[in-house]
Design an enzyme around this catalytic site. Structure first.
Site, PDB file in Angstrom:
ATOM      1  N   ASP A  99       1.036  -1.109  -0.338  1.00 52.80           N
ATOM      2  CA  ASP A  99      -0.308   0.240   0.163  1.00 52.80           C
ATOM      3  C   ASP A  99       0.534   1.529  -0.138  1.00 52.80           C
ATOM      4  O   ASP A  99       1.413   1.494   1.287  1.00 52.80           O
ATOM      5  CB  ASP A  99      -0.668  -0.498   1.178  1.00 52.80           C
ATOM      6  N   SER A 102       0.023   4.126   2.602  1.00 51.26           N
ATOM      7  CA  SER A 102       0.305   4.360   3.994  1.00 51.26           C
ATOM      8  C   SER A 102       1.648   4.034   3.842  1.00 51.26           C
ATOM      9  O   SER A 102       2.053   3.416   3.462  1.00 51.26           O
ATOM     10  CB  SER A 102      -1.040   3.299   5.265  1.00 51.26           C
ATOM     11  N   ASN A 104       3.092   2.096   7.740  1.00 47.97           N
ATOM     12  CA  ASN A 104       2.647   0.771   8.341  1.00 47.97           C
ATOM     13  C   ASN A 104       3.074  -0.791   8.240  1.00 47.97           C
ATOM     14  O   ASN A 104       2.227  -0.338   6.860  1.00 47.97           O
ATOM     15  CB  ASN A 104       1.969   1.093   9.972  1.00 47.97           C
ATOM     16  N   TRP A 106       1.838  -3.989   9.572  1.00 49.62           N
ATOM     17  CA  TRP A 106       1.015  -4.256  10.165  1.00 49.62           C
ATOM     18  C   TRP A 106       0.516  -6.029  10.316  1.00 49.62           C
ATOM     19  O   TRP A 106      -0.429  -6.095   8.867  1.00 49.62           O
ATOM     20  CB  TRP A 106      -0.108  -3.909  11.091  1.00 49.62           C
ATOM     21  N   TYR A 143      -8.076   4.042   9.521  1.00 52.39           N
ATOM     22  CA  TYR A 143      -8.675   3.488   8.569  1.00 52.39           C
ATOM     23  C   TYR A 143     -10.223   3.888   7.841  1.00 52.39           C
ATOM     24  O   TYR A 143     -10.465   3.137   8.691  1.00 52.39           O
ATOM     25  CB  TYR A 143      -7.695   1.914   7.919  1.00 52.39           C
ATOM     26  N   ASP A 286      -1.538   5.607  -4.756  1.00 48.83           N
ATOM     27  CA  ASP A 286      -2.419   4.796  -3.908  1.00 48.83           C
ATOM     28  C   ASP A 286      -2.367   3.436  -4.134  1.00 48.83           C
ATOM     29  O   ASP A 286      -3.689   3.167  -4.408  1.00 48.83           O
ATOM     30  CB  ASP A 286      -3.436   5.502  -2.787  1.00 48.83           C
ATOM     31  N   THR A 289      -5.735   1.576  -2.880  1.00 45.08           N
ATOM     32  CA  THR A 289      -7.138   2.387  -2.725  1.00 45.08           C
ATOM     33  C   THR A 289      -7.966   1.651  -4.146  1.00 45.08           C
ATOM     34  O   THR A 289      -7.313   1.230  -5.363  1.00 45.08           O
ATOM     35  CB  THR A 289      -6.922   3.292  -3.113  1.00 45.08           C
TER      36      THR A 289
END
Length: 478
Positions: A99, A102, A104, A106, A143, A286, A289
């Protein structure tokens, strides 16, 4: 000629004056592959892909064609593309979305016990990893319509053939109101900048560069939209796979620090300008998306042209009825369009209120619903009507025809949920929609911007455009 593939190339050559990157002669090509499945409405809402892709499953792939590191991706409903990584020693496998919106990394944690979603996805178990290092600092990552909660940890992360030692990431223990259960992937690997990383955690791809794990400062995405092919696409760290495109790439500089944000030129509907971005707009690239999000004033024109369903705004229609003549006369006499709505009393004299965090709100949160402006709805509608009349005046249309068109636009405003139904039988007659990037035109054919969903013996079609409104100076934003 329509494009069969969409290829996005990110050149990592900016804003790193303070970082020293080593170049390794052993840098390899890393691929992550995508898979496609048949579309249906039930799957679109709640399905999950459980199988994983391994190199041996990808027939016809020449693994020795390139020197970079490649990870193959799966294609979920032509809307989400994700691939497999591993964390820990021995490796624990996760499907993640790569992505660019963003920053991070996770994945769900074994300590996530009160969330149904965690039981439907792979969970990271720190106790079985010999390379795990405890950090324990709590975190909250927003988010869309909710946030996810967890804490930071550190372990080895493998992406393709690359192992990033001691990578910091987030273990998620609670999903909040975000419906993770319906998502086909386990987590997200952010490819954004450290400036926008929650906790200022160093992103995975930063560590790849700093440690000389890839030979070139580039990563690239190939998203396969061909439903007949098994491989959904790939992400390449350290280079470009030349099998997936013809011609030359168009390179454009980033326009804002912290985001993969570029300058965008005019958006054309068939061969006609949509008006708003003639003088330029901002756009964020992005990869996480699913749809194309843009200003309501332009998306409404697109929806009208392609016959997408929308909602009727009686506020919009009342402005046309009560103030249309005044707006028309103001434009004919050369009054500055930016002050017309203030002049007739529908907008304040100060214009849009500036929101410093608006780009973070719309990009990092992935929320495309509603306007980000603080002006009244009447002001927003008025400004859209001014733009729509301007566009029609430039096409030399007569007043009666212009007002009829604008009144129809008030009946085609984008649906807040983002799903706009289209008559599948009319796809062949729909116009091309062209984006101008780096002074070059990139047309999208109807086959490329319409999503087909199979439901039993019938097919349902959706438009790919949703509304998002970001005020100046950050916007208009795509």
């Amino acid at each position: 000629m329509g494009f069969k593939y969409l290829l996005v190339v990110m050149c990592v050559l900016v804003w790193f004056g303070s970082l020293s990157f080593a170049t390794s002669n052993n840098g390899g090509l890393m691929r992550i592959g995508l898979k496609r499945r048949i579309l249906d409405l039930q799957s679109l809402k709640a399905a999950r892909i459980k199988e994983t892709v391994h190199h041996k499953d990808l027939g016809g792939v020449n693994e020795n064609c390139c020197d970079e590191d490649i990870v193959y991706l799966k294609n979920y409903l032509d809307a989400q593309y994700f691939g497999e990584i591993s964390i820990g020693s021995p490796p624990q496998y996760f499907n993640v979305v790569f992505d660019t919106g963003s920053s991070n990394l996770w994945v769900p944690s074994s300590k996530c016990i009160f969330s149904i979603a965690c039981y439907l996805h792979s969970k990271y178990r720190s106790k079985i990893s010999s390379t795990y290092t405890e950090i324990g600092i709590p975190c909250k990552i927003p988010y869309g319509q909710g946030s996810i909660f967890g804490f930071f940890s550190q372990d080895n992360v493998q992406v393709g053939d690359i192992i990033i030692k001691d990578q910091e990431f987030a273990e998620i223990t609670r999903e909040g109101s975000l419906a993770l259960a319906a998502l086909p992937f386990d987590g997200i690997l952010g490819l954004g900048f450290q400036d926008t990383s929650v906790g200022k955690v160093t992103p995975v791809w930063y560590n790849m560069l700093e440690r000389g794990l890839i030979s070139h400062k580039i990563f690239s995405l190939w998203l396969n939209q061909d439903p007949s092919e098994e491989m959904g696409g790939e992400i390449v760290f350290g280079g470009i796979d030349y099998r997936h495109f013809r011609g030359d790439h168009t390179y454009v500089p980033l326009s804002k620090k912290g985001y993969w944000q570029i300058d965008l030129g005019d958006i054309l509907l068939a061969n006609n300008s949509t008006g708003l971005c003639e003088g330029g707009c901002a756009a964020v690239v992005d990869s996480g998306t699913s749809l194309i999000a843009g200003p309501t004033s332009v998306v409404t024109q697109i929806n009208h042209a392609i016959g997408a369903e929308g909602y009727v705004s009686f506020e919009c229609k009342s402005i046309v009825h009560n103030y249309g003549d005044s707006i028309w006369e103001s434009l004919i006499t050369g009054l500055n369009p930016d002050i017309i709505c203030s002049d007739i009393g529908l907008c304040s004299n100060i214009g849009f209120n500036i929101m410093d965090d608006v780009i973070e709100t719309v990009v990092h949160n992935k929320s495309w619903n509603g306007s980000q402006t603080r002006e009244s709805p009447f002001c927003s509608f008025c400004n859209m009507i001014v733009l729509w009349i301007q566009v029609q005046l430039k096409q030399s249309n007569v007043k009666e025809k212009v007002f009829k068109y604008v009144d129809e636009l008030c009946e085609k405003l984008p649906n807040p949920p983002g799903q706009s139904f289209i008559n599948c039988k009319t796809i062949a007659t729909m116009p091309h929609i062209t984006f101008t990037i780096g002074n070059k035109s990139f047309p999208l054919s109807p086959e490329q911007y319409v999503l087909r969903v199979e439901e039993g013996c019938s097919t349902v079609c959706y438009g790919s455009f949703v509304a998002i409104d970001v005020p100046p100076p950050q916007g208009p934003l795509w």
